[in-house]
Design a protein around this motif. Sequence first.
Motif, short mmCIF file in Angstrom:
data_model
loop_
_atom_site.label_atom_id
_atom_site.label_comp_id
_atom_site.label_asym_id
_atom_site.label_seq_id
_atom_site.Cartn_x
_atom_site.Cartn_y
_atom_site.Cartn_z
N LYS A 13 -1.81 7.70 -12.05
CA LYS A 13 -1.20 6.95 -10.90
C LYS A 13 -2.06 6.72 -9.73
O LYS A 13 -1.79 6.95 -8.52
N TYR A 14 -3.70 6.60 -10.08
CA TYR A 14 -4.72 6.45 -8.94
C TYR A 14 -4.09 5.17 -8.15
O TYR A 14 -3.69 4.12 -8.95
N THR A 15 -4.54 5.01 -7.03
CA THR A 15 -4.10 3.85 -6.45
C THR A 15 -5.11 2.92 -5.63
O THR A 15 -5.15 2.24 -4.69
N ASP A 16 -6.46 3.52 -6.00
CA ASP A 16 -7.82 2.76 -5.39
C ASP A 16 -7.61 1.29 -5.68
O ASP A 16 -8.00 0.64 -4.75
N CYS A 17 -7.06 0.89 -6.84
CA CYS A 17 -6.93 -0.41 -7.01
C CYS A 17 -6.04 -1.31 -6.22
O CYS A 17 -6.19 -2.26 -5.86
N VAL A 18 -5.09 -0.53 -5.71
CA VAL A 18 -3.98 -1.33 -4.85
C VAL A 18 -4.49 -1.85 -3.48
O VAL A 18 -4.32 -2.93 -3.00
N VAL A 19 -5.42 -0.95 -2.91
CA VAL A 19 -5.86 -1.37 -1.57
C VAL A 19 -7.19 -2.57 -1.65
O VAL A 19 -7.29 -3.39 -0.52
N VAL A 20 -7.41 -3.00 -2.68
CA VAL A 20 -8.44 -4.04 -2.84
C VAL A 20 -7.70 -5.19 -3.26
O VAL A 20 -8.26 -6.30 -3.31
N CYS A 21 -6.58 -5.35 -3.73
CA CYS A 21 -5.92 -6.32 -4.03
C CYS A 21 -5.62 -7.29 -2.84
O CYS A 21 -4.87 -7.08 -1.84
N PRO A 22 -6.24 -8.65 -2.99
CA PRO A 22 -5.82 -9.48 -2.00
C PRO A 22 -4.59 -10.04 -1.88
O PRO A 22 -4.11 -10.94 -0.92
N VAL A 23 -3.70 -10.06 -3.25
CA VAL A 23 -2.54 -10.66 -2.90
C VAL A 23 -1.29 -9.87 -3.39
O VAL A 23 -0.33 -10.16 -3.46
N ASP A 24 -1.51 -8.55 -3.14
CA ASP A 24 -0.57 -7.43 -3.17
C ASP A 24 0.42 -7.56 -4.42
O ASP A 24 1.56 -7.56 -4.58
N SER A 25 -0.49 -7.63 -5.65
CA SER A 25 0.36 -7.82 -6.91
C SER A 25 0.77 -6.34 -7.57
O SER A 25 1.40 -6.52 -8.53
N PHE A 26 0.30 -5.38 -7.10
CA PHE A 26 0.87 -4.23 -7.53
C PHE A 26 2.24 -3.59 -7.29
O PHE A 26 2.62 -3.81 -6.23
N ARG A 27 2.61 -3.14 -8.38
CA ARG A 27 4.17 -2.45 -8.19
C ARG A 27 3.96 -0.91 -8.59
O ARG A 27 3.37 -0.77 -9.48
N GLU A 28 5.00 -0.23 -7.93
CA GLU A 28 4.79 1.37 -8.28
C GLU A 28 5.90 1.88 -9.04
O GLU A 28 6.90 1.72 -8.54
#
Length: 92
Positions: A13-28
Amino acid sequence: MAHVVTSRCFGCKYTDCVVVCPVDSFREGEQMLFIDPEICICCDQCVSECPVDAIFAEDDVPDAEREFVQLNAEMAVQCPEITQKKTPLIER
């Protein structure tokens, strides 16, 4: 089409991807992240940020990982949004 988080994310569960998402599509989820296909704009920014290569465009998900297309869609409506980087579960 959306991006899909696959099994390589499970347990780290790295979250590096989360901070670059321009539309906040990630869910934890508890053990991994998911992408909400209703929100993802397929911009590809998250793909290169994932240190374990767990994110694919839906059409490029390997055959052995196809179940994760549906799993991301199902879990996205159940899990909370994540927009900030967190400490991963394990370091690889």
